[in-house]
Design an enzyme around this catalytic site. Structure first.
Site, PDB file in Angstrom:
ATOM      1  CB  SER A 138       6.121  -4.264  -2.307  1.00 14.71           C
ATOM      2  OG  SER A 138       4.507  -4.453  -1.789  1.00 14.71           O
ATOM      3  CB  SER A 163      -1.714   3.056   3.135  1.00 12.92           C
ATOM      4  OG  SER A 163      -1.168   1.929   3.867  1.00 12.92           O
ATOM      5  N   GLY A 164      -0.306   2.584   6.564  1.00  8.83           N
ATOM      6  CA  GLY A 164      -0.991   1.776   7.845  1.00  8.83           C
ATOM      7  C   GLY A 164       0.266   0.481   8.214  1.00  8.83           C
ATOM      8  CE  LYS A 165       3.624   0.253   2.864  1.00  7.60           C
ATOM      9  NZ  LYS A 165       3.581   1.459   3.234  1.00  7.60           N
ATOM     10  CB  SER A 166       4.777   0.043   9.491  1.00 10.95           C
ATOM     11  OG  SER A 166       5.551   0.488   8.609  1.00 10.95           O
ATOM     12  N   GLY A 215       1.359  -1.643   0.165  1.00 13.71           N
ATOM     13  CA  GLY A 215      -0.436   0.034  -0.056  1.00 13.71           C
ATOM     14  C   GLY A 215       0.757   1.037   0.033  1.00 13.71           C
TER      15      GLY A 215
HETATM   16  P1  ADP Z   1       3.446   3.035   6.420  1.00 14.85           P
HETATM   17  O1  ADP Z   1       3.749   1.797   7.044  1.00 14.85           O
HETATM   18  O2  ADP Z   1       2.416   2.102   5.416  1.00 14.85           O
HETATM   19  O3  ADP Z   1       4.415   3.706   5.354  1.00 14.85           O
HETATM   20  P2  ADP Z   1       2.336   3.693   8.932  1.00 14.85           P
HETATM   21  O4  ADP Z   1       1.739   2.784   9.242  1.00 14.85           O
HETATM   22  O5  ADP Z   1       3.949   4.305   8.928  1.00 14.85           O
HETATM   23  O6  ADP Z   1       2.158   3.723   7.227  1.00 14.85           O
HETATM   24  O7  ADP Z   1       1.102   4.876   8.841  1.00 14.85           O
HETATM   25  C1  ADP Z   1       0.614   4.797   9.610  1.00 14.85           C
HETATM   26  C2  ADP Z   1      -0.168   5.857  10.630  1.00 14.85           C
HETATM   27  O8  ADP Z   1      -1.944   6.304  10.276  1.00 14.85           O
HETATM   28  C3  ADP Z   1       0.057   5.657  11.387  1.00 14.85           C
HETATM   29  O9  ADP Z   1       0.836   7.053  12.841  1.00 14.85           O
HETATM   30  C4  ADP Z   1      -1.458   4.874  12.392  1.00 14.85           C
HETATM   31  O10 ADP Z   1      -1.831   5.175  13.499  1.00 14.85           O
HETATM   32  C5  ADP Z   1      -2.315   6.147  11.583  1.00 14.85           C
HETATM   33  N1  ADP Z   1      -3.727   5.363  10.780  1.00 14.85           N
HETATM   34  C6  ADP Z   1      -4.713   5.764  11.451  1.00 14.85           C
HETATM   35  N2  ADP Z   1      -6.295   4.951  10.785  1.00 14.85           N
HETATM   36  C7  ADP Z   1      -5.139   3.779  10.842  1.00 14.85           C
HETATM   37  C8  ADP Z   1      -5.742   2.252  10.347  1.00 14.85           C
HETATM   38  N3  ADP Z   1      -7.112   2.263  10.303  1.00 14.85           N
HETATM   39  N4  ADP Z   1      -5.148   2.076  10.087  1.00 14.85           N
HETATM   40  C9  ADP Z   1      -3.712   1.660  10.620  1.00 14.85           C
HETATM   41  N5  ADP Z   1      -2.975   2.955  10.481  1.00 14.85           N
HETATM   42  C10 ADP Z   1      -4.423   3.852  10.934  1.00 14.85           C
END
Ligand code: ADP
Length: 209
Positions: A110, A40-43, A36
């Site tokens: 990815s 997006s929330g992957k980590s 994603g």
């Molecule tokens: P990525 O790894 O995709 O770059 P991160 O996990 O680092 O994204 O960051 C996502 C951010 O969005 C975090 O600060 C997380 O707390 C926030 N967030 C808010 N709502 C959600 C949700 N429903 N699912 C995942 N992350 C969320």
């Protein structure tokens, strides 16, 4: 590597095999491949899923994009060629961990379908679970936890996925999650539920949402 060297490298059959480790660990090893956009929330979700699996006493390993770039892949940049190599290495390492019997979680943008296909082709078809963390770019940009979108918009970051580098959405992911419609906990529940339902781990379908 030339062909002569290839001929001289022979796979050594080991006494303890994958099936033995699988039996010992009582879980079906697999790769949970999170894909994603940035932010997006992957980590966040991968980390929370791993914590839940740990609580359930499952054996896991989380490979996270930024962390891997500090070590194994620190020689790689963000050109298209380097991104492909980044994902290829992650795929190969994940394959080794699957062979070790673990449930591997990978959190990498990815962005290219072909790379995800290469990663999936390294393991058996049911050992690769593609998880599309689907978040509209406008929301990713609002979240921007690392300030990367701002930097990219200002021209300080080239080849940024979603801005000046493409993201190819998965067509048929095993799990498709809209984070603008679900809380982090609900996202975790969807994934744990899938793992129970399809026999990767044992458990009750109490996670169904
Ligand atoms: P990525 O790894 O995709 O770059 P991160 O996990 O680092 O994204 O960051 C996502 C951010 O969005 C975090 O600060 C997380 O707390 C926030 N967030 C808010 N709502 C959600 C949700 N429903 N699912 C995942 N992350 C969320």
């Amino acid at each position: 590597m030339n062909n002569k060297t290839d001929e001289n490298i022979v796979w050594h059959k080991q006494t303890v095999e994958k099936e033995d480790r699988v039996r010992l660990l009582s879980q079906k090893p697999s790769i949970l491949w999170f894909t994603g956009l940035s932010a997006s929330g992957k980590s966040t979700i991968a980390n929370a899923v791993e914590a839940e699996l740990f609580r359930m006493q499952r054996k896991t390993y989380l490979l996270d994009g930024d962390n891997v770039r500090h070590g194994l892949n620190k020689d790689l940049g963000f050109s298209e060629m380097n991104r492909v190599e980044n994902i290829r290495r992650v795929g190969e390492v994940s394959k080794l961990f699957v062979d070790a019997g673990l449930i591997v979680l990978t959190a990498f943008i990815s962005p290219f379908k072909s790379d995800r296909q290469i990663a999936s082709s390294l393991v058996k078809y049911d050992e690769f679970i593609e998880i599309f963390i689907d978040t509209p770019i406008s929301i990713c940009e609002q979240r921007d936890p690392k300030g990367l979108y701002k930097k990219a918009r200002e021209g300080g970051l080239k080849n940024f996925t979603g801005i000046d580098s493409p993201y190819e959405e998965p067509e048929n992911p095993q799990i498709h999650i809209r984070t603008d419609k679900h809380s982090i906990q609900e996202c975790v529940d969807i994934i744990i539920n899938y793992l129970i339902k399809f026999g990767y781990i044992e458990g009750n379908l109490e996670y169904a949402i």
